[in-house]
Design a protein around this motif. Structure first.
Motif, mmCIF file in Angstrom:
data_model
loop_
_atom_site.group_PDB
_atom_site.id
_atom_site.type_symbol
_atom_site.label_atom_id
_atom_site.label_comp_id
_atom_site.label_asym_id
_atom_site.label_seq_id
_atom_site.Cartn_x
_atom_site.Cartn_y
_atom_site.Cartn_z
ATOM 1 N N HIS A 6 -42.693 -55.505 23.350
ATOM 2 C CA HIS A 6 -41.513 -56.315 23.044
ATOM 3 C C HIS A 6 -41.693 -57.035 21.707
ATOM 4 C CE1 HIS A 6 -37.925 -58.657 23.812
ATOM 5 N NE2 HIS A 6 -38.600 -59.766 23.551
ATOM 6 N N LYS A 7 -42.883 -57.552 21.448
ATOM 7 C CA LYS A 7 -43.148 -58.260 20.187
ATOM 8 C C LYS A 7 -42.965 -57.331 19.005
ATOM 9 C CE LYS A 7 -46.674 -61.034 17.825
ATOM 10 N NZ LYS A 7 -48.050 -61.615 17.921
ATOM 11 N N ARG A 8 -43.465 -56.095 19.140
ATOM 12 C CA ARG A 8 -43.332 -55.122 18.061
ATOM 13 C C ARG A 8 -41.866 -54.758 17.817
ATOM 14 N NH1 ARG A 8 -45.254 -53.287 13.342
ATOM 15 N NH2 ARG A 8 -45.285 -51.007 13.176
ATOM 16 N N LYS A 9 -41.112 -54.632 18.901
ATOM 17 C CA LYS A 9 -39.690 -54.315 18.773
ATOM 18 C C LYS A 9 -38.938 -55.436 18.042
ATOM 19 C CE LYS A 9 -39.220 -51.431 22.909
ATOM 20 N NZ LYS A 9 -38.548 -51.302 24.226
ATOM 21 N N ILE A 10 -39.264 -56.683 18.374
ATOM 22 C CA ILE A 10 -38.611 -57.814 17.719
ATOM 23 C C ILE A 10 -38.920 -57.812 16.222
ATOM 24 C CG2 ILE A 10 -38.485 -60.323 17.585
ATOM 25 C CD1 ILE A 10 -37.150 -59.152 20.028
ATOM 26 N N THR A 11 -40.163 -57.504 15.858
ATOM 27 C CA THR A 11 -40.549 -57.439 14.450
ATOM 28 C C THR A 11 -39.755 -56.370 13.721
ATOM 29 O OG1 THR A 11 -42.792 -58.101 15.046
ATOM 30 C CG2 THR A 11 -42.481 -57.166 12.858
ATOM 31 N N ILE A 12 -39.620 -55.210 14.344
ATOM 32 C CA ILE A 12 -38.851 -54.128 13.735
ATOM 33 C C ILE A 12 -37.381 -54.518 13.613
ATOM 34 C CG2 ILE A 12 -38.082 -51.741 14.037
ATOM 35 C CD1 ILE A 12 -40.726 -51.237 15.536
ATOM 36 N N MET A 13 -36.852 -55.194 14.633
ATOM 37 C CA MET A 13 -35.456 -55.626 14.589
ATOM 38 C C MET A 13 -35.203 -56.604 13.449
ATOM 39 S SD MET A 13 -33.408 -54.099 16.595
ATOM 40 C CE MET A 13 -32.047 -55.215 16.229
ATOM 41 N N MET A 14 -36.187 -57.432 13.129
ATOM 42 C CA MET A 14 -36.039 -58.349 11.992
ATOM 43 C C MET A 14 -35.830 -57.558 10.702
ATOM 44 S SD MET A 14 -38.999 -61.188 12.846
ATOM 45 C CE MET A 14 -38.857 -61.883 11.194
ATOM 46 N N ALA A 15 -36.592 -56.477 10.545
ATOM 47 C CA ALA A 15 -36.443 -55.645 9.353
ATOM 48 C C ALA A 15 -35.080 -54.957 9.339
ATOM 49 C CB ALA A 15 -37.566 -54.606 9.306
ATOM 50 N N ILE A 16 -34.660 -54.451 10.504
ATOM 51 C CA ILE A 16 -33.361 -53.780 10.602
ATOM 52 C C ILE A 16 -32.223 -54.744 10.293
ATOM 53 C CG2 ILE A 16 -31.752 -52.724 12.243
ATOM 54 C CD1 ILE A 16 -34.165 -51.425 13.591
ATOM 55 N N PRO A 186 -42.172 -48.386 12.014
ATOM 56 C CA PRO A 186 -43.263 -47.445 12.315
ATOM 57 C C PRO A 186 -42.918 -46.004 11.930
ATOM 58 C CG PRO A 186 -42.020 -47.905 14.294
ATOM 59 C CD PRO A 186 -41.443 -48.797 13.227
ATOM 60 N N LYS A 187 -43.960 -45.225 11.723
ATOM 61 C CA LYS A 187 -43.772 -43.795 11.530
ATOM 62 C C LYS A 187 -43.516 -43.163 12.894
ATOM 63 C CE LYS A 187 -46.763 -43.367 7.454
ATOM 64 N NZ LYS A 187 -47.953 -42.699 6.880
ATOM 65 N N VAL A 188 -42.617 -42.206 12.920
ATOM 66 C CA VAL A 188 -42.299 -41.540 14.174
ATOM 67 C C VAL A 188 -42.453 -40.040 13.994
ATOM 68 C CG1 VAL A 188 -40.700 -43.325 14.941
ATOM 69 C CG2 VAL A 188 -39.846 -41.436 13.579
ATOM 70 N N GLU A 189 -42.647 -39.364 15.121
ATOM 71 C CA GLU A 189 -42.756 -37.914 15.073
ATOM 72 C C GLU A 189 -41.407 -37.305 14.692
ATOM 73 O OE1 GLU A 189 -44.276 -36.260 18.635
ATOM 74 O OE2 GLU A 189 -46.096 -37.480 18.649
ATOM 75 N N THR A 190 -41.446 -36.324 13.815
ATOM 76 C CA THR A 190 -40.221 -35.676 13.367
ATOM 77 C C THR A 190 -40.153 -34.258 13.906
ATOM 78 O OG1 THR A 190 -41.295 -34.939 11.325
ATOM 79 C CG2 THR A 190 -40.149 -37.056 11.274
ATOM 80 N N ASN A 191 -38.976 -33.729 13.888
ATOM 81 C CA ASN A 191 -38.746 -32.373 14.389
ATOM 82 C C ASN A 191 -38.334 -31.475 13.224
ATOM 83 O OD1 ASN A 191 -38.388 -30.177 16.035
ATOM 84 N ND2 ASN A 191 -36.447 -30.879 16.912
ATOM 85 N N LYS A 192 -39.259 -31.256 12.296
ATOM 86 C CA LYS A 192 -38.950 -30.527 11.079
ATOM 87 C C LYS A 192 -38.735 -29.037 11.324
ATOM 88 C CE LYS A 192 -41.379 -33.832 8.129
ATOM 89 N NZ LYS A 192 -42.442 -34.046 7.114
ATOM 90 N N SER A 193 -38.972 -28.586 12.537
ATOM 91 C CA SER A 193 -38.735 -27.170 12.834
ATOM 92 C C SER A 193 -37.242 -26.848 12.874
ATOM 93 C CB SER A 193 -39.376 -26.802 14.169
ATOM 94 O OG SER A 193 -38.809 -27.563 15.227
ATOM 95 N N GLU A 194 -36.410 -27.863 13.104
ATOM 96 C CA GLU A 194 -34.966 -27.648 13.100
ATOM 97 C C GLU A 194 -34.481 -27.367 11.687
ATOM 98 O OE1 GLU A 194 -32.079 -29.797 15.373
ATOM 99 O OE2 GLU A 194 -33.658 -30.937 16.366
ATOM 100 N N LYS A 195 -33.547 -26.440 11.583
ATOM 101 C CA LYS A 195 -32.997 -26.094 10.283
ATOM 102 C C LYS A 195 -31.801 -26.990 9.956
ATOM 103 C CE LYS A 195 -34.382 -21.232 10.398
ATOM 104 N NZ LYS A 195 -33.922 -19.818 10.321
ATOM 105 N N ILE A 196 -31.667 -27.299 8.674
ATOM 106 C CA ILE A 196 -30.543 -28.121 8.232
ATOM 107 C C ILE A 196 -29.296 -27.241 8.134
ATOM 108 C CG2 ILE A 196 -29.625 -29.557 6.371
ATOM 109 C CD1 ILE A 196 -32.498 -30.296 5.672
ATOM 110 N N ASP A 197 -28.214 -27.734 8.670
ATOM 111 C CA ASP A 197 -26.953 -26.986 8.686
ATOM 112 C C ASP A 197 -26.204 -27.218 7.370
ATOM 113 O OD1 ASP A 197 -24.663 -25.636 9.352
ATOM 114 O OD2 ASP A 197 -23.946 -27.127 10.788
#
Length: 540
Positions: A6-16, A186-197
């Motif tokens: 929860h603390k980490r989420k609040i910190t991220i929300m401050m940035a958002i 934070p860095k999150v996992e991406t799904n770069k295998s998907e092709k851009i339309d």
């Protein structure tokens, strides 16, 4: 990111929240100052285009970034949006004419669209649908707070400093927002295998551009039945048909068609379209009444709109918490829309500043009660891996509604103003300049231009240079201008009211499903979602 503490989420929300506030304050600060800017740069006939280009570019950016952020994550797009927005704001301050202002505001729109599409989806990543009610209320409150201080500050700045400072004063805040997102998100996992339309993105963009340009130019630059307007609409229709065909076959569509087989998504988006069309189309012309009809300076014009923002901040925060507490949302839509309608009806028939303030309070209450609902309904009705594109679809319809609303209301405004001016000129109160000195008559003809009402210092200066014996005539001319402008604004506000009435009727058909307490969809909801989805041959 739902698993974070929860603390980490609040910190991220401050940035958002910082990123969102930077984007929002740079939009609201120009609202009361724009009539003065237009008067300085000239080109009242292009007034709606300054707003339209911003909405056009932000709309395109929003819908294209929605799917990309599902693939590559939200962080890089929030950062890119902030940078592009800052570049646009910096350049806007150097505008030498109305056309440069339009171009640079378009750049700002790209940045704003990227930011808004990313931050609202990031909230969906962080919190379950049930918790989002509270945070959606907070986000609305942030935007409302910017609406409180923005117009007033903008009016004060344009009265006391060069108008370019409207776009430069908050640039340092952009740097703060950028580095907060850079280090806190934070860095999150991406799904770069998907092709851009790419093909789908191209034809979706062509569809949006054709529709918005058609509505923006129809009735102002070209007649509604002209070949230019008909060609734009025909091109948009052709692009739409090709887009649908491409999306039907695409493996990773930029805007999955199966979303619109979900009745909650479709009805929510249509309501959002109508609400924004009526709201933006009408509210953008409120400063015309306050400054043009009532003769209030931009500074005090900001005080008139402030009660709306305060009411919206309070109500959106309260309603957001109630939605999170109960998991129910439909009743707030049905309650908020009639209050908005009441506020717009007061706008249509207001004849004083105090009635304008009352209209703002009522409208703000309705906006705060109803507006948070329709983003939650869409996010709650789709799978977690479609949050970005679903949120983008919601914002796409809202932006389309706002842009088309502004364009259509602008056409209504211009045509009604011309008609009312001709009516006043043909009435018994018209003025005959044949027996007046030609040079003086030419000066008096300047007072037939409603644009003069939007720059009170210039109007007073011109009026003071004319002989005392013609001052009564000038006063009558100004009063005639104000009557014509007031009558035209009544037509605009009533048109906006009609659109919100349709949105209210649709809200009764909105299906309510309880807000989930987790981002994971229950098996029953998955089955329902599959039942209403298009069967995409590419995924078979």
């Amino acid at each position: 990111m739902e698993h974070l503490s929860h603390k980490r989420k609040i910190t991220i929300m401050m940035a958002i929240i910082m990123a969102m506030f930077f984007s929002a304050i740079n939009q609201t600060i120009v609202s009361t100052a724009m009539p003065r800017i237009i008067a300085v740069l000239s080109g009242m006939e292009y007034y709606s285009w300054v707003i339209t280009i911003y909405m056009l570019t932000s709309t395109l950016a929003t819908v294209l970034v929605g799917k990309l952020s599902d693939i590559y994550g939200r962080k890089p797009f929030i950062l890119a949006g902030i940078v592009i927005f800052m570049i646009g704001a910096f350049l806007t301050g150097f505008s030498k004419d109305i056309f440069q202002l339009i171009i640079y505001r378009g750049i700002q729109g790209v940045g704003a669209g990227i930011i808004m599409a990313s931050v609202f989806t990031a909230v969906g990543d962080l919190f379950s649908p049930r918790e989002r009610g509270k945070w959606t209320g907070v986000m609305m409150a942030v935007f409302g707070f910017s609406s409180v201080i923005g117009p007033t500050l903008g009016g004060w700045l344009v009265d006391n400093f060069a108008w370019k400072w409207l776009f430069w004063i908050f640039l340092p805040l952009g740097f703060v927002a950028f580095f907060m997102i850079l280090f806190l998100f934070p860095k999150v996992e991406t799904n770069k295998s998907e092709k851009i339309d790419y093909v789908g993105s191209l034809f979706l963009s062509l569809t949006i551009i054709g529709i918005l340009l058609g509505f923006s130019w129809a009735g102002t630059k070209y007649d509604w039945g002209s070949w230019q307007i008909l060609s734009l609409f025909a091109g948009a229709l052709l692009s739409l048909v090709i887009f649908i065909f491409v999306e039907w076959k695409a493996k990773s569509p930029v805007l999955p068609l199966h979303l619109f087989r979900n009745d909650i998504v479709t009805i929510s988006n249509v309501i959002g379209f109508l609400m924004n069309a009526g709201m933006m189309g009408a509210l953008i012309y409120l400063p015309f009444f306050v400054q043009g009809v009532e003769g209030i300076s931009p500074t005090y014009s900001g005080y008139v709109t402030m009660p709306m923002s305060i009411a919206m901040v309070i109500m959106s925060t309260v309603i957001g918490r109630q939605i999170s507490k109960t998991g129910k949302y439909k009743k707030y839509a049905i309650l908020g829309l009639p209050i908005m309608i009441a506020g717009m009806l007061i706008m249509a028939f207001m004849n004083s500043v105090w009635l304008a303030v009352a209209a703002m309070i009522v409208f703000g209450i309705g906006l705060g009660v109803g507006m948070p609902v329709f983003s939650l309904t869409v996010q709650n009705a789709v799978k977690p891996n479609e949050l970005g594109v679903a949120t983008a679809s919601s914002q796409l319809f809202r932006n389309l509604g706002g842009t088309i609303g502004i364009a259509v209301m602008g056409t209504i405004m211009q045509s009604s103003l011309v008609r009312n001016m001709e009516k006043e000129a043909a009435s018994a109160e018209g003025f005959n300049f044949e027996n007046i000195d030609p040079a003086l008559a030419k000066q008096l003809e300047m007072f037939h231009n409603p644009e003069m009402l939007l720059d009170q210092p210039k109007l007073a200066e011109l009026q003071s240079t004319l002989p005392a014996d013609v001052q009564p005539i000038i006063s009558q001319l100004i009063e005639t201008l104000r009557d014509a402008l007031s009558a035209s604004l009544t037509t605009v506000f009533l048109a906006g009211t009609a659109l919100v009435v349709i949105a209210l009727l649709l809200s009764f058909f909105l299906r309510e499903i309880p807000l989930r307490t987790s981002n994971a969809m229950p098996e029953k909801e998955k089955e329902k979602e599959q039942d209403v989805a298009f069967k995409n041959p590419a995924n078979a």
